[in-house]
Design an enzyme around this catalytic site. Structure first.
Site, PDB file in Angstrom:
ATOM      1  N   GLY A  31      57.506 103.907   0.812  1.00  0.00           N
ATOM      2  CA  GLY A  31      56.997 102.541   0.773  1.00  0.00           C
ATOM      3  C   GLY A  31      55.572 102.450   0.274  1.00  0.00           C
ATOM      4  N   ASP A  33      52.848 103.251   1.740  1.00  0.00           N
ATOM      5  CA  ASP A  33      52.092 104.467   2.071  1.00  0.00           C
ATOM      6  C   ASP A  33      52.189 105.480   0.920  1.00  0.00           C
ATOM      7  OD1 ASP A  33      50.718 106.346   3.593  1.00  0.00           O
ATOM      8  OD2 ASP A  33      52.378 106.742   4.964  1.00  0.00           O
TER       9      ASP A  33
HETATM   10  P1  ADP Z   1      56.476  99.913   7.243  1.00  0.00           P
HETATM   11  O1  ADP Z   1      56.917 101.328   7.520  1.00  0.00           O
HETATM   12  O2  ADP Z   1      55.184  99.525   7.984  1.00  0.00           O
HETATM   13  O3  ADP Z   1      57.577  98.925   7.421  1.00  0.00           O
HETATM   14  P2  ADP Z   1      56.780  99.918   4.292  1.00  0.00           P
HETATM   15  O4  ADP Z   1      55.906 100.608   3.314  1.00  0.00           O
HETATM   16  O5  ADP Z   1      58.177 100.390   4.426  1.00  0.00           O
HETATM   17  O6  ADP Z   1      55.983  99.922   5.710  1.00  0.00           O
HETATM   18  O7  ADP Z   1      56.820  98.375   3.909  1.00  0.00           O
HETATM   19  C1  ADP Z   1      55.795  97.451   4.198  1.00  0.00           C
HETATM   20  C2  ADP Z   1      55.800  96.382   3.129  1.00  0.00           C
HETATM   21  O8  ADP Z   1      55.090  96.865   1.985  1.00  0.00           O
HETATM   22  C3  ADP Z   1      57.181  95.981   2.602  1.00  0.00           C
HETATM   23  O9  ADP Z   1      57.236  94.564   2.518  1.00  0.00           O
HETATM   24  C4  ADP Z   1      57.236  96.624   1.212  1.00  0.00           C
HETATM   25  O10 ADP Z   1      58.043  95.871   0.312  1.00  0.00           O
HETATM   26  C5  ADP Z   1      55.779  96.521   0.804  1.00  0.00           C
HETATM   27  N1  ADP Z   1      55.324  97.387  -0.291  1.00  0.00           N
HETATM   28  C6  ADP Z   1      55.845  98.539  -0.778  1.00  0.00           C
HETATM   29  N2  ADP Z   1      55.088  99.017  -1.800  1.00  0.00           N
HETATM   30  C7  ADP Z   1      54.052  98.140  -1.961  1.00  0.00           C
HETATM   31  C8  ADP Z   1      52.935  98.054  -2.855  1.00  0.00           C
HETATM   32  N3  ADP Z   1      52.710  98.989  -3.800  1.00  0.00           N
HETATM   33  N4  ADP Z   1      52.077  96.997  -2.713  1.00  0.00           N
HETATM   34  C9  ADP Z   1      52.266  96.050  -1.781  1.00  0.00           C
HETATM   35  N5  ADP Z   1      53.303  96.073  -0.888  1.00  0.00           N
HETATM   36  C10 ADP Z   1      54.185  97.102  -0.997  1.00  0.00           C
END
Ligand code: ADP
Length: 170
Positions: A31, A33
């Site tokens: 994601g 991260d």
């Molecule tokens: P968590 O484990 O806290 O749920 P995730 O990374 O799986 O975190 O997702 C959190 C949000 O970030 C989701 O809505 C996802 O679509 C979004 N996301 C993923 N990549 C990016 C990015 N490059 N910029 C902004 N938001 C993002």
């Protein structure tokens, strides 16, 4: 504080601090991260390893936040926070609000004027996005800051953007 929601990729945000929806181990993942670590380069993981080595049980408690530099990102710093995993039977919303208020507190302590947040917990951690957005806005509005003037929610989909726009109005 000026709050707004935009659609975009948070790794490209031109702000002082971007917030990472990390996990308690702080060792990168999928994601947002994974995207942040890829864009920032290996220095970020090295800093995260050094921080986590100093923490009790080698983990960042959910709802707390720590800062690293931004590596190769446009942002000067990354504030890492671990969101709660969604549960239908237990209310972890105070922990989710704390991710926002603690991240802002850390960013403000760095002297940041602009901060970008993703939709913490609304991806792999399964939080329904409408409520994730309400908790995000409540967490930010419940914070008092000295330096931060702009908070930008940077959302990856139209659905997330609509949820955050609604929460900002409601
Ligand atoms: P968590 O484990 O806290 O749920 P995730 O990374 O799986 O975190 O997702 C959190 C949000 O970030 C989701 O809505 C996802 O679509 C979004 N996301 C993923 N990549 C990016 C990015 N490059 N910029 C902004 N938001 C993002």
């Amino acid at each position: 504080m000026d709050l707004r929601a935009v659609r975009g990729d948070i790794t490209q945000a031109d702000v002082d601090v971007i917030v990472n929806a990390a996990n308690p181990g702080l060792l990168g993942g999928g994601g947002v991260d994974g995207a942040i670590h890829r864009a920032a380069g290996p220095a970020l993981l090295a800093e995260c390893r050094a921080i986590v080595a100093q923490l009790p049980d080698r983990r960042l408690p959910r709802g707390q936040a720590v800062a690293t530099t931004g590596g190769r990102l446009p942002a000067r710093w990354v504030v890492h926070t671990a969101g709660p995993i969604w549960s239908a039977s237990r209310d972890h919303s105070a922990v989710l609000r704390s991710c926002y208020s603690e991240s802002l507190r850390v960013a403000d302590g760095l002297g940041a004027r602009s901060v970008a947040f993703p939709a913490i917990s609304a991806g792999v951690y399964g939080w329904p996005v409408e409520d994730a957005a309400r908790q995000a806005v409540a967490g930010v509005r419940g914070s008092s800051v000295e330096h931060v003037q702009e908070v930008r929610f940077v959302l990856f989909s139209d659905e997330s953007l609509a949820a955050f726009d609604a929460a900002l109005i409601g």
